[in-house]
Design an enzyme around this catalytic site. Structure first.
Site, mmCIF file in Angstrom:
data_model
loop_
_atom_site.group_PDB
_atom_site.id
_atom_site.type_symbol
_atom_site.label_atom_id
_atom_site.label_comp_id
_atom_site.label_asym_id
_atom_site.label_seq_id
_atom_site.Cartn_x
_atom_site.Cartn_y
_atom_site.Cartn_z
ATOM 1 N N MET A 29 -13.422 59.373 61.353
ATOM 2 C CA MET A 29 -14.265 60.122 62.281
ATOM 3 C C MET A 29 -15.752 59.967 61.964
ATOM 4 O O MET A 29 -16.133 59.447 60.917
ATOM 5 C CB MET A 29 -13.884 61.608 62.238
ATOM 6 C CG MET A 29 -12.458 61.887 62.698
ATOM 7 S SD MET A 29 -12.018 63.636 62.625
ATOM 8 C CE MET A 29 -13.056 64.309 63.935
ATOM 9 N N HIS A 30 -16.581 60.403 62.914
ATOM 10 C CA HIS A 30 -18.022 60.621 62.756
ATOM 11 C C HIS A 30 -18.865 59.346 62.677
ATOM 12 O O HIS A 30 -20.091 59.419 62.802
ATOM 13 C CB HIS A 30 -18.338 61.454 61.511
ATOM 14 C CG HIS A 30 -17.454 62.635 61.308
ATOM 15 N ND1 HIS A 30 -17.325 63.646 62.236
ATOM 16 C CD2 HIS A 30 -16.638 62.981 60.265
ATOM 17 C CE1 HIS A 30 -16.492 64.558 61.781
ATOM 18 N NE2 HIS A 30 -16.042 64.173 60.597
ATOM 19 N N ASP B 162 -8.734 60.744 62.756
ATOM 20 C CA ASP B 162 -7.650 60.523 61.787
ATOM 21 C C ASP B 162 -6.920 61.799 61.391
ATOM 22 O O ASP B 162 -5.690 61.801 61.261
ATOM 23 C CB ASP B 162 -8.158 59.782 60.545
ATOM 24 C CG ASP B 162 -9.394 60.397 59.914
ATOM 25 O OD1 ASP B 162 -9.832 61.484 60.352
ATOM 26 O OD2 ASP B 162 -9.940 59.792 58.971
#
Length: 488
Positions: free
Chosen positions: A78-79, A237
């Site tokens: 992520m991110h 995830d």
């Protein structure tokens, strides 16, 4: 019929082929490099993700009739910030979730704009790893590159774009960008304005289990799969891992011991942690979840084994650990700074309590216990909100260690359910593809029919009591070290 799940991780992409009934037929893993250009920075080349995913998909499909693969979906780190120009070329290396360069930008958002205001826009506050602060960093430090941005993506969404030609994201992954109104499952106009982002630069939003499209003719030819193969939006995830462990519906919990560590609590109702120490995100099953995320979990053990002890015998190093709850050494697992609950990119890994009789085994034990203690920090925040959790699923590489699972059960005083498959995000991705295709009516039905608990580790009262005392000591160390972290 078959469904494929692609878990785009930090060190590798893991692909899984699943039959309709949940039987795992095959898994493939392909590694790619990780770059640390400066202390605290973490980057990757998105082309590496794509090339290894293509190679992995080809290997996964060996011996399988192309028309039998009905759907593909994802779990993804992520991110991470992936930016493309007008020609769909990657502008700069992706800035990853564990990158800590955005301290000034986070201070601006949290202190100048204000945590309350940011939380009202997004249900979260700014953390160094989130996407919006990275955009602000680019705007300030790489203005020429920032001006070229035509598409803003998350890592797995770059793969999806290369497969389908559709610029899309899902609600769970978008929740970690700090550009997303989690409660209303839409982009936040206020945050876009703050970051100098136009909504047309952002992807179309889907639920994780929704069909985005089918693979392009070019991708089908490249990989040997059918052009009729559908692609579902997938999930971040941790949300994908939650699907893969059956952590869906209301009041369920999952702990992930991967590169990072998370405690994930699902909820059918939207809620925000009053302290903003936990993340409030949309879930892949159409509901919501609270999540505490520590930046270094199993990666702490990997660092200790690979770089310090210079061994690959991870299991062997744990055989000498016999006396639980009595170790005099403590380890603070902040090798990449820390997110939940401290939100401090300056925090660093710290051993304390060593004496002349401290052994290699004591320090190995301290690593494992330190990760479990740090996860409990987030659990305690949830408990303060009145959330009652008595048991948890567990997944990730660290979950392969029976000793570590036992520590988790007793340090957190939770029943720990081990599931038949430890594949987590990749299995969750395949399950989301199956729902998108129509093999299951919804994510909860898929989880109920596919996920199987094979063992439960029960906490032992005497050991829980020992670890309770040690946790109280662990909890007291960080506040004393924080001023030193600021100095160094």
């Amino acid at each position: 019929m078959y469904f494929a799940g692609i878990d785009l991780g930090t060190s590798s992409v893991k692909l899984l082929l699943m039959k309709e009934d949940g039987t795992i037929v095959k898994t493939v893993s392909k590694e790619y490099p990780l770059s640390f250009p400066k202390p605290g920075w973490s980057e990757q080349n998105p082309y590496d993700w794509y090339e290894q995913s293509v190679a992995g998909l080809k290997e996964l499909m060996e011996g399988i009739e192309p028309s039998e693969l009905k759907g593909i979906s994802f779990g993804g780190q992520m991110h991470g910030l992936v930016v493309l120009d007008e020609n769909d070329e990657v502008i700069r290396p992706a800035i990853l979730w564990n990158d800590g360069r955005t301290e000034e930008e986070c201070q601006y958002l949290n202190e100048t704009i204000g945590k309350d205001k940011i939380s009202s826009y997004t249900a979260n506050i700014a953390f160094a790893g989130f996407t919006a602060p990275k955009l602000l960093w680019m705007k300030k430090n790489e203005p020429d590159l920032f001006a070229k941005i035509k598409k803003i993506m998350l890592p797995k969404d770059y793969l999806m774009y290369r497969m389908t030609g559709v610029h899309a994201t899902d609600v769970s992954d978008a929740s970690g960008m700090l550009l997303f109104d989690v409660k209303n499952r839409s982009w936040s106009k206020e945050m876009c304005e703050l970051c100098g982002v136009q909504e047309w630069q952002l992807a179309k939003i889907y639920e994780s289990y929704e069909k985005v499209g089918t693979v392009t003719k070019e991708f089908a030819a490249l990989t040997g799969i059918s052009e009729e193969t559908i692609v579902a939006a997938g999930a971040g995830d941790n949300a994908a891992a939650a699907v893969g462990t059956g952590t869906v519906g209301d009041g369920m919990c999952n702990i992930s011991l991967g590169t990072s560590g998370t405690i994930f609590i699902s909820s059918k109702t939207f809620g925000v942690d009053a302290e903003n120490a936990l993340h409030s995100f949309a879930h892949a099953d159409g509901t919501y979840h609270l999540m505490g995320c520590m930046l270094s979990a199993a990666s702490c053990n990997k660092w200790w084994m690979d770089e310090i002890l210079e061994t690959k015998d991870y299991a062997g190093e744990q055989t000498g650990i016999q006396e639980l709850g009595e170790n005099h050494v403590y380890f603070l697992p902040y090798l990449m700074g820390e997110r939940s609950p401290h939100n401090n990119p300056k925090a660093r890994g710290t051993f304390i309590g060593m004496t002349m009789d401290t052994s290699r085994t004591d320090m190995t034990q301290a690593i494992l216990e330190g990760v479990a203690f740090a996860l409990r920090d987030s659990l305690e925040v949830a408990r303060k909100q009145g959330i009652k959790i008595s048991r948890t699923k567990i997944c990730g590489g660290g979950a392969k260690s029976p000793l570590w699972c036992k520590m988790i059960a007793n340090i957190m005083n939770l029943k720990v359910d081990l599931i038949k498959s430890e594949e987590g995000p990749s299995l969750g991705g395949a399950m989301l593809a199956a729902v998108a295709y129509g093999a299951y009516k919804d994510v909860e039905e898929a989880a109920a029919k596919i996920v199987e608990v094979v063992e439960t580790i029960e906490p032992t009262p005497a050991l829980v009591e020992k670890y309770e005392k040690r946790y109280q000591t662990f909890k007291a160390i960080y506040p004393q070290c924080k001023p030193i972290y600021d100095m160094i």
